[in-house]
Scaffold this active site. Sequence first.
Site, PDB file in Angstrom:
ATOM      1  N   ASP A 146       0.859  -1.181   0.000  1.00 19.89           N
ATOM      2  CA  ASP A 146       0.000   0.000   0.000  1.00 19.89           C
ATOM      3  C   ASP A 146       0.899   1.236   0.000  1.00 19.89           C
ATOM      4  O   ASP A 146       1.516   1.554   1.013  1.00 19.89           O
ATOM      5  CB  ASP A 146      -0.894   0.022   1.250  1.00 19.89           C
ATOM      6  CG  ASP A 146      -1.984  -1.053   1.216  1.00 19.89           C
ATOM      7  OD1 ASP A 146      -1.786  -2.060   0.521  1.00 19.89           O
ATOM      8  OD2 ASP A 146      -3.016  -0.876   1.887  1.00 19.89           O
ATOM      9  N   LYS A 209      -6.912   3.122  -3.333  1.00 16.05           N
ATOM     10  CA  LYS A 209      -7.356   3.107  -1.939  1.00 16.05           C
ATOM     11  C   LYS A 209      -7.605   4.531  -1.496  1.00 16.05           C
ATOM     12  O   LYS A 209      -6.844   5.440  -1.853  1.00 16.05           O
ATOM     13  CB  LYS A 209      -6.260   2.429  -1.105  1.00 16.05           C
ATOM     14  CG  LYS A 209      -6.448   2.449   0.385  1.00 16.05           C
ATOM     15  CD  LYS A 209      -5.372   1.584   1.069  1.00 16.05           C
ATOM     16  CE  LYS A 209      -5.310   1.826   2.566  1.00 16.05           C
ATOM     17  NZ  LYS A 209      -4.243   1.082   3.244  1.00 16.05           N
ATOM     18  N   LYS A 245     -10.345   0.099  -2.568  1.00 14.68           N
ATOM     19  CA  LYS A 245     -10.308  -0.170  -1.128  1.00 14.68           C
ATOM     20  C   LYS A 245     -10.573   1.105  -0.345  1.00 14.68           C
ATOM     21  O   LYS A 245      -9.704   1.965  -0.254  1.00 14.68           O
ATOM     22  CB  LYS A 245      -8.937  -0.747  -0.748  1.00 14.68           C
ATOM     23  CG  LYS A 245      -8.740  -0.893   0.762  1.00 14.68           C
ATOM     24  CD  LYS A 245      -7.409  -1.545   1.098  1.00 14.68           C
ATOM     25  CE  LYS A 245      -7.147  -1.487   2.599  1.00 14.68           C
ATOM     26  NZ  LYS A 245      -5.804  -1.974   2.958  1.00 14.68           N
TER      27      LYS A 245
END
Lengths: 309, 289
Positions: A146, A209, A245
Amino acid sequence: MSTETLSGAAELRAQLHGLPGVDRVGAEERAARLATRSIKTTAKAAAIDLAISMVDLTTLEGADTAGKVRALCAKAAHPDPADASVPRVAAVCVYSDLVGVAVRALEGTGIGVASVATSFPSGRAPLEAKLADTRAAVAAGAAEIDMVIDRGAFLSGDYTKVFEEIVAVKETCGDAHLKVILETGELATLDNVRRASWLAMRAGADFIKTSTGKVSPAATLPVTLVMLEAVRDFRAATGRQVGVKPAGGIRTTKDAIKYLVLVNETAGPDWLTPEWFRLGASSVLNDLLMQRRKLATGVYSGPDYFTLD
Amino acid sequence: MPDKTGSERLAVRKTYKLFIGGAFPRSESGRSYVVTDAKDRFVANASRASRKDARDAVSAARKAFPGWSGRTAYNRGQILYRVAEMLEGRRDQFVAELRQTGLSKSQAAAEADAAVDRWVWYAGWADKITAVAGSANPVSGPFFNFSTPEPTGVVAVVAPDSPLLGLVSVVAPVIVSGNTAVVVASEPAPLPAITLAEVLATSDLPGGVVNVLTGHRAELAPWLADHMDVNAVDLTGAAPGDVPDLEERAAGNLKRVLRPDGAAWTAEPGTARLTAFLETKTVWHPVGV
């Protein structure tokens, strides 16, 4: 800088600024409307299990220890030790120096380890440091990375810098999936969210995300709606599917189910699997388990009966 | 209605709502029921709470528990005295509501006064109950050994039909020791409970310490007796036929249960209601350390 890069930069800017603007009021209205859907009984039971299987169980505190990560991994594999029918979560998300601990703890469970990298959460570090961070996480066994984008560069219009950073991190990731954190709480407008989504997807993101969870507001329904539209449109344009996400601020089962409705109605059922949609959260898991037990026993449950994280 | 000057004035009618977490929401179910006076005339529509309102009330009470039980006993006592001051200020409104339930003017006034006095009486116990219910125990060894009463947690109270004195007599002893309460008000006479909630909302009592639900007791009580996050139930106002079932449900997580005892509300209360919702913590401490 060569002319080719310059023309590439101009083309990128032209594409991002050529994206249709987002009707903010319309997006909020649409998200609010979908949030009123009533999901009950068997549909609710299915939604709860699906949501549990989509959770990226996360601990990102300065005070994290190996012990805490191991406890979280045990919970990821058996969210409710009293009930074996509860599905396992999608992944465990930790800082890069704790990836090794999590990988060992999750051996044989099939749960992936995600690691935040690139000097999370601010992203303010030299590119070499970000790449070293990423390399260390991948070497320790992280299956997903991430990364955070450079919001400063993005907001000052230096799209090329953001783009090239993502490309460089993607290269460093190798086989690991790359999730790109846009930190929408700092992007100010939904137009920027749409541009940042396209920018990240063009640069090779496997997932986009919403947030780090360290900035308020974190994930919101309108922001996620815009990102889901972006991945839908991106697949229509290029044929490549990108996951989404939302992270941070999702605390209750009701919140989680609202996101699932949003996914189904915006991107479509293709995204309604842990492979393409994740919920970045930790506290929501206990609420999902409590609701699950309420459906099973007919009695309201309490937090005393689930683990403290 | 024409006033003294003969001009028409639009009546400002009150909407009776629930009291959950310091706010006054309507029932999530949107339901209400008709409250009548002693002569069966319409008085008001009260909210008819659902199981989800009960669930929300328990969450609010649980959230308020650490803060309220963590306050000093002295501070809790002061806040309860403050509530008594506010009760006194609303005396006329309580008297009017009690008269609607069939009491005469003097009976209603006496009940309102008794309710304030009862509240003050319990408020005084805040910093005394530890001394009375706790002890320093002699043990055969070099230890100090103390037993101290601790609040039990979230208490679900099924309030009796004595609309004010009975209500005050069941709520005050629960919260004075640091518990938080979810109160199901009297079904036929819920209006004084809502007025009491308005008093509580304006007297420094943190939101969520007392939550008031109006509606059908037989509908709400089983959910509260079942709820795994409730630590005790006071069944004073439950219908006698329902008590065994509620006790059975309460056994699901070993809740403390206070059965209805049928005592008159005007009688000397004693400390039984206080101690029913306390649990004893005993600490051993080496001498000289």
